[in-house]
Design a protein around this motif. Structure first.
Motif, PDB file in Angstrom:
ATOM      1  N   MET A 156       0.839  -1.195   0.000  1.00  0.00           N
ATOM      2  CA  MET A 156       0.000   0.000   0.000  1.00  0.00           C
ATOM      3  C   MET A 156       0.875   1.247   0.000  1.00  0.00           C
ATOM      4  N   GLY A 157       0.500   2.193  -0.860  1.00  0.00           N
ATOM      5  CA  GLY A 157       1.196   3.470  -0.948  1.00  0.00           C
ATOM      6  C   GLY A 157       0.190   4.592  -1.135  1.00  0.00           C
ATOM      7  N   LYS A 158       0.590   5.654  -1.829  1.00  0.00           N
ATOM      8  CA  LYS A 158      -0.268   6.822  -2.026  1.00  0.00           C
ATOM      9  C   LYS A 158      -0.440   7.135  -3.511  1.00  0.00           C
ATOM     10  N   ASP A 159      -1.662   7.578  -3.862  1.00  0.00           N
ATOM     11  CA  ASP A 159      -1.882   8.051  -5.226  1.00  0.00           C
ATOM     12  C   ASP A 159      -1.624   9.559  -5.269  1.00  0.00           C
ATOM     13  N   LYS A 160      -1.926  10.209  -6.389  1.00  0.00           N
ATOM     14  CA  LYS A 160      -1.614  11.626  -6.548  1.00  0.00           C
ATOM     15  C   LYS A 160      -2.489  12.530  -5.683  1.00  0.00           C
ATOM     16  N   GLU A 161      -3.574  11.990  -5.173  1.00  0.00           N
ATOM     17  CA  GLU A 161      -4.433  12.763  -4.262  1.00  0.00           C
ATOM     18  C   GLU A 161      -4.134  12.452  -2.798  1.00  0.00           C
ATOM     19  N   GLY A 162      -3.119  11.631  -2.564  1.00  0.00           N
ATOM     20  CA  GLY A 162      -2.744  11.288  -1.200  1.00  0.00           C
ATOM     21  C   GLY A 162      -3.576  10.176  -0.597  1.00  0.00           C
ATOM     22  N   LYS A 163      -4.385   9.508  -1.428  1.00  0.00           N
ATOM     23  CA  LYS A 163      -5.222   8.416  -0.944  1.00  0.00           C
ATOM     24  C   LYS A 163      -4.443   7.090  -0.993  1.00  0.00           C
ATOM     25  N   ASP A 164      -4.851   6.167  -0.143  1.00  0.00           N
ATOM     26  CA  ASP A 164      -4.205   4.851  -0.119  1.00  0.00           C
ATOM     27  C   ASP A 164      -4.499   4.104  -1.412  1.00  0.00           C
ATOM     28  N   VAL A 165      -3.464   3.495  -1.965  1.00  0.00           N
ATOM     29  CA  VAL A 165      -3.609   2.717  -3.183  1.00  0.00           C
ATOM     30  C   VAL A 165      -2.513   1.659  -3.214  1.00  0.00           C
ATOM     31  N   GLU A 166      -2.775   0.546  -3.847  1.00  0.00           N
ATOM     32  CA  GLU A 166      -1.754  -0.478  -3.984  1.00  0.00           C
ATOM     33  C   GLU A 166      -0.753  -0.034  -5.056  1.00  0.00           C
ATOM     34  N   VAL A 167       0.526  -0.058  -4.686  1.00  0.00           N
ATOM     35  CA  VAL A 167       1.567   0.366  -5.629  1.00  0.00           C
ATOM     36  C   VAL A 167       2.581  -0.749  -5.820  1.00  0.00           C
ATOM     37  N   TYR A 168       3.224  -0.725  -6.963  1.00  0.00           N
ATOM     38  CA  TYR A 168       4.309  -1.639  -7.292  1.00  0.00           C
ATOM     39  C   TYR A 168       5.621  -0.858  -7.206  1.00  0.00           C
ATOM     40  N   VAL A 169       6.579  -1.409  -6.500  1.00  0.00           N
ATOM     41  CA  VAL A 169       7.856  -0.730  -6.306  1.00  0.00           C
ATOM     42  C   VAL A 169       8.934  -1.546  -7.019  1.00  0.00           C
ATOM     43  N   GLU A 170       9.560  -0.929  -7.996  1.00  0.00           N
ATOM     44  CA  GLU A 170      10.491  -1.623  -8.881  1.00  0.00           C
ATOM     45  C   GLU A 170      11.942  -1.279  -8.535  1.00  0.00           C
ATOM     46  N   HIS A 171      12.810  -2.280  -8.615  1.00  0.00           N
ATOM     47  CA  HIS A 171      14.234  -2.106  -8.324  1.00  0.00           C
ATOM     48  C   HIS A 171      15.073  -2.761  -9.411  1.00  0.00           C
ATOM     49  N   ILE A 172      16.269  -2.222  -9.603  1.00  0.00           N
ATOM     50  CA  ILE A 172      17.246  -2.850 -10.477  1.00  0.00           C
ATOM     51  C   ILE A 172      18.570  -2.951  -9.717  1.00  0.00           C
ATOM     52  N   PRO A 173      19.473  -3.822 -10.153  1.00  0.00           N
ATOM     53  CA  PRO A 173      20.767  -3.929  -9.468  1.00  0.00           C
ATOM     54  C   PRO A 173      21.499  -2.588  -9.439  1.00  0.00           C
ATOM     55  N   TYR A 174      22.161  -2.314  -8.318  1.00  0.00           N
ATOM     56  CA  TYR A 174      22.892  -1.055  -8.139  1.00  0.00           C
ATOM     57  C   TYR A 174      24.385  -1.341  -8.188  1.00  0.00           C
ATOM     58  N   LYS A 175      25.093  -0.663  -9.112  1.00  0.00           N
ATOM     59  CA  LYS A 175      26.518  -0.935  -9.327  1.00  0.00           C
ATOM     60  C   LYS A 175      27.394   0.309  -9.198  1.00  0.00           C
ATOM     61  N   GLU A 176      26.807   1.475  -8.969  1.00  0.00           N
ATOM     62  CA  GLU A 176      27.572   2.712  -9.016  1.00  0.00           C
ATOM     63  C   GLU A 176      28.644   2.799  -7.939  1.00  0.00           C
ATOM     64  N   ARG A 177      28.329   2.335  -6.743  1.00  0.00           N
ATOM     65  CA  ARG A 177      29.303   2.345  -5.659  1.00  0.00           C
ATOM     66  C   ARG A 177      29.041   1.150  -4.759  1.00  0.00           C
ATOM     67  N   GLU A 178      30.043   0.795  -3.985  1.00  0.00           N
ATOM     68  CA  GLU A 178      29.882  -0.338  -3.080  1.00  0.00           C
ATOM     69  C   GLU A 178      29.180   0.109  -1.805  1.00  0.00           C
ATOM     70  N   LEU A 179      28.121  -0.575  -1.467  1.00  0.00           N
ATOM     71  CA  LEU A 179      27.431  -0.308  -0.211  1.00  0.00           C
ATOM     72  C   LEU A 179      27.965  -1.238   0.870  1.00  0.00           C
ATOM     73  N   VAL A 180      28.153  -0.686   2.055  1.00  0.00           N
ATOM     74  CA  VAL A 180      28.698  -1.459   3.174  1.00  0.00           C
ATOM     75  C   VAL A 180      27.785  -1.257   4.377  1.00  0.00           C
ATOM     76  N   PHE A 181      27.482  -2.332   5.081  1.00  0.00           N
ATOM     77  CA  PHE A 181      26.652  -2.209   6.275  1.00  0.00           C
ATOM     78  C   PHE A 181      27.289  -1.262   7.283  1.00  0.00           C
ATOM     79  N   THR A 182      26.472  -0.390   7.852  1.00  0.00           N
ATOM     80  CA  THR A 182      26.961   0.535   8.874  1.00  0.00           C
ATOM     81  C   THR A 182      27.461  -0.217  10.088  1.00  0.00           C
ATOM     82  N   ASN A 183      26.718  -1.222  10.500  1.00  0.00           N
ATOM     83  CA  ASN A 183      27.100  -2.065  11.639  1.00  0.00           C
ATOM     84  C   ASN A 183      27.314  -3.482  11.126  1.00  0.00           C
ATOM     85  N   ALA A 184      28.543  -3.743  10.748  1.00  0.00           N
ATOM     86  CA  ALA A 184      28.850  -5.054  10.169  1.00  0.00           C
ATOM     87  C   ALA A 184      28.673  -6.142  11.212  1.00  0.00           C
TER      88      ALA A 184
END
Length: 312
Positions: A143-171
């Motif tokens: 559940m997310g928000k539509d353009k009127e700020g109402k609750d709506v089911e949304v799809y959240v898309e991701h792709i692999p990230y290669k620009e920099r190495e991410l490291v856990f703050t607390n390894a």
């Protein structure tokens, strides 16, 4: 080796306890531990391999009509890092790469249907439906928000990230020890799923019985290893306690669960015993004077007359 999932990161897990339900005797006679053998992978394990093989970047959010709602749901669009061995995740800012201060425990259900988060630092838990997960794209819906700020089911898309190495703050610090009270050759989720379990007693670090003071942790517990469902039932009536949701066993040393029942919460608990005859984990409870103490909640296979079924 990734598929063993038997390495345990003690410092992270101890810090991760969020809420919870049961406990255990401290282990003795620890030595270097062997690897768990697995003969096949579930869809959930395959997805976990993919999710932890790279960092991910949230690229867009949209509704079922493919209307772009990225701006309205910008909070979902960051950078994400997942670790297979520890079951740890952390989110980072998509522009600066700095941590968002959101880290905790994750797991994917064995059927590959859901991804669960239990945030150690932000104090929330969330269950989302996976719609696509390959080496090239990772999408979930929630559940997310539509353009009127109402609750709506949304799809959240991701792709692999290669620009920099991410490291856990607390390894996490790797713990290569094991206890002979914890089964090493069978996945913990399969052990819990093979039978009903009965909370039998609660005791403190000195072995003093404090079951009466911690009766809320004593229940009949049902676990399903195929879809990660769990539910707790009253020992006297066999009726649901309204506490149900999704669980996982991480590295056979931690039981994590998220309740979507009457009082939603998340918990990450250290196991001190896990085998066919008994499982025990630790959490904070009460002593005979009502003071908060560390307690251990012990369970054995249920042999009573009730045959509870899931209510969800």
């Amino acid at each position: 080796m990734k598929n063993s999932r038997i390495k345990f990161f003690a410092s992270f897990i101890i810090a991760s306890v969020v809420l919870v339900g049961c406990a255990a005797k401290q282990t003795e006679g620890e030595t270097e531990k062997p690897q768990v053998s697995e003969t096949h992978q579930t869809k959930g394990q395959e997805y976990t391999n993919i999710l932890t093989s790279t960092a991910w970047q949230g690229t867009r959010a949209y509704d079922k009509e493919n209307n772009d709602l990225s701006e309205e749901n910008a909070g979902f669009l960051g950078l994400a890092l997942y670790d297979f061995e520890s079951g740890k995740y952390e989110f980072f800012d998509k522009d600066s790469g700095e941590t968002r201060g959101d880290e905790g425990t994750f797991f994917i259900t064995q059927d590959g249907e859901k991804r669960i988060l239990i945030s150690q630092t932000k104090g929330y838990q969330v269950v989302v439906d996976l719609t696509e997960l390959t080496d090239e794209i990772f999408t979930y819906k929630r559940m997310g928000k539509d353009k009127e700020g109402k609750d709506v089911e949304v799809y959240v898309e991701h792709i692999p990230y290669k620009e920099r190495e991410l490291v856990f703050t607390n390894a996490p610090v790797e713990d290569t020890t094991y206890s002979d009270k914890i089964e090493q050759d069978v996945r913990g989720i399969d052990i819990l799923g093979q039978t009903l379990w009965n909370g039998t007693k609660v005791f403190d670090e000195n072995g003093v019985d404090v079951t009466e003071e911690n009766k809320m942790f004593i229940s009949i517990a049902k676990f399903d290893e195929t879809n990660n469902k769990y539910e707790f039932f009253d020992v006297a009536t066999g009726l649901s306690r309204g506490d149900y949701g999704y669980f996982d066993i991480i590295n056979n040393r931690v039981r994590a669960h998220v309740s979507i029942g009457e009082k939603p919460y998340g918990a990450v608990l250290t196991l001190t015993e896990l085998n066919n005859a008994r499982f025990t984990y630790t959490r904070m409870g009460k002593d005979k004077d009502g003071n908060e103490i560390k307690v251990f909640v012990e369970h054995e296979p249920y042999t009573g007359e009730f045959t509870p079924t899931f209510s969800f």
